[in-house]
Design a protein around this motif. Structure first.
Motif, short mmCIF file in Angstrom:
data_model
loop_
_atom_site.label_atom_id
_atom_site.label_comp_id
_atom_site.label_asym_id
_atom_site.label_seq_id
_atom_site.Cartn_x
_atom_site.Cartn_y
_atom_site.Cartn_z
N LYS A 43 0.96 9.40 4.85
CA LYS A 43 1.10 7.95 4.89
C LYS A 43 2.52 7.51 4.56
O LYS A 43 3.01 6.52 5.10
N GLY A 61 0.74 6.80 -6.69
CA GLY A 61 -0.36 7.77 -6.73
C GLY A 61 0.13 9.20 -6.63
O GLY A 61 -0.50 10.12 -7.15
N THR A 80 0.88 4.12 -2.88
CA THR A 80 0.73 5.54 -2.53
C THR A 80 1.79 6.38 -3.23
O THR A 80 1.49 7.46 -3.74
N ASP A 123 0.82 -1.21 0.00
CA ASP A 123 0.00 0.00 0.00
C ASP A 123 0.85 1.26 0.00
O ASP A 123 0.47 2.28 -0.58
N GLN A 124 2.02 1.21 0.62
CA GLN A 124 2.91 2.38 0.59
C GLN A 124 3.51 2.55 -0.80
O GLN A 124 3.66 3.68 -1.28
N MET A 150 -2.07 11.33 1.67
CA MET A 150 -1.13 10.43 1.01
C MET A 150 0.29 10.75 1.43
O MET A 150 1.11 9.84 1.68
#
Length: 65
Positions: free
Chosen positions: A54, A30, A27, A23-24, A51
């Motif tokens: 995170k 993204g 991110t 997920d990192q 984001m």
């Protein structure tokens, strides 16, 4: 019609995502970052700030000149 322009924030990747959770890594993608020292200029919205928070240990916010 007047278009509202959002303020910009520049984010620079300073660490590698190797060994980090998926997920990192997602991110970072993204945020339009994929290599160390890459910079991306993004709109300063609450979603983008979330984001950045995170993956704060992998990026830094660069001041606008």
């Amino acid at each position: 019609m007047t278009a509202k322009t959002l303020p910009k924030v520049i984010v620079e990747q300073i660490r590698s995502p190797i060994g980090r959770p998926a997920d990192q890594r997602a991110t970072l993608k993204g945020l339009k970052l994929n290599k160390i020292r890459r910079r991306a200029e993004l709109e300063d919205t609450p979603a983008i700030r979330g984001m950045i928070a995170k993956v704060a240990h992998l990026v830094r916010v660069v001041e606008n000149d």
